[in-house]
Design a protein around this motif. Structure first.
Motif, PDB file in Angstrom:
ATOM      1  N   ARG A 105       0.820  -1.222   0.000  1.00 30.31           N
ATOM      2  CA  ARG A 105       0.000   0.000   0.000  1.00 30.31           C
ATOM      3  C   ARG A 105       0.849   1.265   0.000  1.00 30.31           C
ATOM      4  N   ASP A 106       2.036   1.165   0.552  1.00 35.31           N
ATOM      5  CA  ASP A 106       2.865   2.359   0.653  1.00 35.31           C
ATOM      6  C   ASP A 106       3.811   2.536  -0.531  1.00 35.31           C
ATOM      7  N   GLU A 107       3.653   1.670  -1.576  1.00 36.08           N
ATOM      8  CA  GLU A 107       4.497   1.779  -2.752  1.00 36.08           C
ATOM      9  C   GLU A 107       3.639   1.891  -3.989  1.00 36.08           C
ATOM     10  N   VAL A 108       4.161   2.590  -4.965  1.00 33.89           N
ATOM     11  CA  VAL A 108       3.424   2.779  -6.214  1.00 33.89           C
ATOM     12  C   VAL A 108       3.562   1.568  -7.127  1.00 33.89           C
ATOM     13  N   MET A 109       4.768   0.956  -7.186  1.00 40.30           N
ATOM     14  CA  MET A 109       5.052  -0.169  -8.085  1.00 40.30           C
ATOM     15  C   MET A 109       4.837  -1.489  -7.374  1.00 40.30           C
ATOM     16  N   CYS A 110       4.376  -2.469  -8.150  1.00 41.07           N
ATOM     17  CA  CYS A 110       4.241  -3.844  -7.644  1.00 41.07           C
ATOM     18  C   CYS A 110       5.493  -4.644  -7.989  1.00 41.07           C
ATOM     19  N   SER A 111       5.805  -5.640  -7.164  1.00 42.71           N
ATOM     20  CA  SER A 111       7.004  -6.468  -7.376  1.00 42.71           C
ATOM     21  C   SER A 111       6.597  -7.925  -7.641  1.00 42.71           C
ATOM     22  N   TYR A 112       7.362  -8.576  -8.532  1.00 42.32           N
ATOM     23  CA  TYR A 112       7.112  -9.982  -8.888  1.00 42.32           C
ATOM     24  C   TYR A 112       7.867 -10.880  -7.911  1.00 42.32           C
ATOM     25  N   THR A 113       7.150 -11.759  -7.236  1.00 45.46           N
ATOM     26  CA  THR A 113       7.748 -12.607  -6.199  1.00 45.46           C
ATOM     27  C   THR A 113       8.063 -14.019  -6.677  1.00 45.46           C
ATOM     28  N   GLY A 114       7.715 -14.351  -7.894  1.00 41.42           N
ATOM     29  CA  GLY A 114       7.971 -15.694  -8.392  1.00 41.42           C
ATOM     30  C   GLY A 114       9.375 -15.849  -8.966  1.00 41.42           C
ATOM     31  N   ASP A 115       9.809 -17.112  -9.092  1.00 39.91           N
ATOM     32  CA  ASP A 115      11.130 -17.432  -9.651  1.00 39.91           C
ATOM     33  C   ASP A 115      11.035 -18.089 -11.022  1.00 39.91           C
ATOM     34  N   LEU A 116       9.859 -18.105 -11.603  1.00 39.26           N
ATOM     35  CA  LEU A 116       9.675 -18.749 -12.904  1.00 39.26           C
ATOM     36  C   LEU A 116      10.203 -17.843 -14.013  1.00 39.26           C
ATOM     37  N   ASP A 117      11.054 -18.432 -14.904  1.00 39.44           N
ATOM     38  CA  ASP A 117      11.573 -17.677 -16.030  1.00 39.44           C
ATOM     39  C   ASP A 117      11.523 -18.550 -17.285  1.00 39.44           C
ATOM     40  N   TRP A 118      12.212 -18.112 -18.314  1.00 36.52           N
ATOM     41  CA  TRP A 118      12.151 -18.805 -19.609  1.00 36.52           C
ATOM     42  C   TRP A 118      12.723 -20.215 -19.542  1.00 36.52           C
ATOM     43  N   LYS A 119      13.627 -20.467 -18.607  1.00 36.61           N
ATOM     44  CA  LYS A 119      14.207 -21.813 -18.501  1.00 36.61           C
ATOM     45  C   LYS A 119      13.146 -22.844 -18.123  1.00 36.61           C
ATOM     46  N   GLY A 120      12.239 -22.444 -17.249  1.00 36.56           N
ATOM     47  CA  GLY A 120      11.168 -23.357 -16.872  1.00 36.56           C
ATOM     48  C   GLY A 120      10.256 -23.682 -18.037  1.00 36.56           C
ATOM     49  N   TRP A 121       9.951 -22.686 -18.866  1.00 36.99           N
ATOM     50  CA  TRP A 121       9.077 -22.933 -20.011  1.00 36.99           C
ATOM     51  C   TRP A 121       9.798 -23.743 -21.095  1.00 36.99           C
ATOM     52  N   VAL A 122      11.098 -23.586 -21.205  1.00 36.12           N
ATOM     53  CA  VAL A 122      11.856 -24.448 -22.137  1.00 36.12           C
ATOM     54  C   VAL A 122      11.793 -25.898 -21.672  1.00 36.12           C
ATOM     55  N   ALA A 123      11.970 -26.116 -20.363  1.00 37.64           N
ATOM     56  CA  ALA A 123      11.847 -27.477 -19.834  1.00 37.64           C
ATOM     57  C   ALA A 123      10.449 -28.035 -20.059  1.00 37.64           C
ATOM     58  N   PHE A 124       9.449 -27.169 -19.919  1.00 37.42           N
ATOM     59  CA  PHE A 124       8.067 -27.578 -20.173  1.00 37.42           C
ATOM     60  C   PHE A 124       7.888 -28.015 -21.636  1.00 37.42           C
ATOM     61  N   ALA A 125       8.432 -27.247 -22.579  1.00 36.52           N
ATOM     62  CA  ALA A 125       8.320 -27.594 -24.005  1.00 36.52           C
ATOM     63  C   ALA A 125       9.033 -28.902 -24.316  1.00 36.52           C
ATOM     64  N   ILE A 126      10.181 -29.115 -23.696  1.00 36.19           N
ATOM     65  CA  ILE A 126      10.922 -30.359 -23.936  1.00 36.19           C
ATOM     66  C   ILE A 126      10.137 -31.562 -23.434  1.00 36.19           C
ATOM     67  N   LEU A 127       9.572 -31.459 -22.237  1.00 41.00           N
ATOM     68  CA  LEU A 127       8.781 -32.569 -21.695  1.00 41.00           C
ATOM     69  C   LEU A 127       7.566 -32.869 -22.563  1.00 41.00           C
ATOM     70  N   MET A 128       6.887 -31.849 -22.996  1.00 39.26           N
ATOM     71  CA  MET A 128       5.715 -32.057 -23.846  1.00 39.26           C
ATOM     72  C   MET A 128       6.106 -32.696 -25.174  1.00 39.26           C
ATOM     73  N   GLY A 129       7.223 -32.239 -25.743  1.00 37.61           N
ATOM     74  CA  GLY A 129       7.656 -32.798 -27.018  1.00 37.61           C
ATOM     75  C   GLY A 129       8.059 -34.252 -26.910  1.00 37.61           C
ATOM     76  N   PHE A 130       8.793 -34.587 -25.857  1.00 34.56           N
ATOM     77  CA  PHE A 130       9.238 -35.965 -25.680  1.00 34.56           C
ATOM     78  C   PHE A 130       8.073 -36.929 -25.512  1.00 34.56           C
ATOM     79  N   HIS A 131       7.035 -36.517 -24.787  1.00 36.06           N
ATOM     80  CA  HIS A 131       5.963 -37.435 -24.431  1.00 36.06           C
ATOM     81  C   HIS A 131       4.739 -37.369 -25.342  1.00 36.06           C
ATOM     82  N   LEU A 132       4.533 -36.243 -26.014  1.00 33.85           N
ATOM     83  CA  LEU A 132       3.277 -36.076 -26.748  1.00 33.85           C
ATOM     84  C   LEU A 132       3.443 -35.903 -28.251  1.00 33.85           C
ATOM     85  N   LEU A 133       4.636 -35.552 -28.698  1.00 33.43           N
ATOM     86  CA  LEU A 133       4.799 -35.291 -30.126  1.00 33.43           C
ATOM     87  C   LEU A 133       4.542 -36.542 -30.968  1.00 33.43           C
ATOM     88  N   GLU A 134       4.937 -37.680 -30.462  1.00 36.51           N
ATOM     89  CA  GLU A 134       4.695 -38.925 -31.198  1.00 36.51           C
ATOM     90  C   GLU A 134       3.194 -39.188 -31.357  1.00 36.51           C
TER      91      GLU A 134
END
Length: 352
Positions: A105-134
């Motif tokens: 309430r005492d700040e104008v800007m909001c801060s992101y508290t998560g640690d998820l970045d592009w590396k996690g989504w790359v791992a997600f794409a790899i897992l999906m490709g390995f198991h579902l692409l076939e």
């Protein structure tokens, strides 16, 4: 517009069905007529998988069709639970939404508290490709195969339904994993963990097939597609015969080589055996000559011994005769010496 993910899921299914119809319709004229219906059935069975209850949709029994449809329905229902969990609805307790933005309430800007970045989504794409692409590729292959007008209408419907089942489950799994991780994942590891849990659901068709096989394997075999294996067996037999003929030819060549080697060795053996017989004859003749020489040597030794004995006896006789002669000469000399004055006296008288 769409209010939530549930409505979007319904539209997603309709979109997949529409694309499948278009692919089947367009691909029909493009499929070559070289394949036979039996070959298409075999291809469809290999594409659907021999270790899944999905293949029951290709069979002739309604119970198998029902098992396939119920399995897909159960998997979609379990996946839909994650769709509800990803809903952005504060009034619903089923929502698992996690807020990763903090706005003091005492700040104008909001801060992101998560640690998820592009590396996690790359791992997600790899897992999906390995198991579902076939499964996605096989689903569209089945859809294309359903457009082959050389097959019966019933077979084409089965091929289309099999491809649709694969596409529904595999593509909906990708969709559910993406929205659920976007709603609750706050780190790269959570993306991987959530994806693995969701992917575990799509293995239910294979696990159910194993369970049914353990209960009654003959019943499961009756649910599967029965192929007319006459032509296939003939082809396999011809192929097997061709392989056997090639092996027989190679063995015949090897046998001919071995026969040539045996003949060569036989000739060498005969030659060596002839030489050995000659050598044996020579050895026997040499043994006979040696025995003859030994006999001659023994005879010569006996003759030498006899000559030595004779010479010794003759020497002894000579010695005895010489001794007697010497004794006689000695006696004569003695007598002559004693008679010398008498002779001298007689000569003196003659002179007077």
């Amino acid at each position: 517009g769409l209010r939530d993910y549930s409505e979007f899921s319904m539209m997603f299914f309709g979109l997949i069905a529409g694309i499948s119809f278009v692919v089947a319709w367009v691909s029909g004229p493009c499929i070559p007529d070289a394949s036979t219906p039996e070959e298409d059935k075999k291809y469809a069975l290999n594409t659907m998988g021999n270790d899944s209850v999905y293949q029951f949709i290709l069979g002739e029994r309604a119970v198998g069709w029902l098992i396939s449809v119920l399995t897909v329905g159960l998997q979609l229902m379990l996946l839909f639970v994650f769709v509800l969990g990803a809903e952005i609805e504060l009034s619903e307790d089923s929502s698992d939404l996690v807020y990763t933005w903090q706005c003091p309430r005492d700040e104008v800007m909001c801060s992101y508290t998560g640690d998820l970045d592009w590396k996690g989504w790359v791992a997600f794409a790899i897992l999906m490709g390995f198991h579902l692409l076939e499964d996605i590729i096989n689903g569209f292959k089945m859809t294309v195969l359903s457009g082959n007008r050389n097959n019966t209408r019933g077979d084409r419907i089965k091929f289309f339904c099999g491809g649709a089942l694969l596409n529904f489950v595999s593509l909906f799994t990708v969709f559910v994993s993406a929205i659920y991780n976007g709603a609750i994942a706050t780190s790269n590891t959570e993306v991987i963990v959530n994806s693995v849990i969701i992917l575990f659901i799509i293995d239910g068709d294979e696990q159910l097939y194993k369970i049914l096989g353990l209960i009654n394997s003959k019943w499961v075999a009756g649910m599967c597609l029965s192929l007319d294996t006459k032509d296939e067996s003939n082809e396999e037999m011809n192929s097997h015969n061709s392989k056997l003929e090639a092996k027989v030819n190679s063995l015949a060549t090897e046998v001919e080589k071995l026969q040539g080697q045996l003949e060569e060795k036989d000739e060498r053996y005969k030659y060596l055996s002839g030489d050995s017989s000659k050598l044996q004859a020579k050895v026997k003749s040499l043994e006979a000559e040696v025995e003859n020489l030994l006999e001659q040597m023994n005879h010569m030794r006996e003759m030498i011994r006899e000559k030595e004995t004779t010479s010794v006896s003759q020497a002894q006789d000579r010695n005895l005769s010489n001794a007697s002669i010497e004794s006689e000469q000695l006696s004569f000399d003695t007598a002559f010496t004693s008679s010398e004055p008498i002779g001298q006296y007689a000569s003196d008288e003659r002179e007077e």
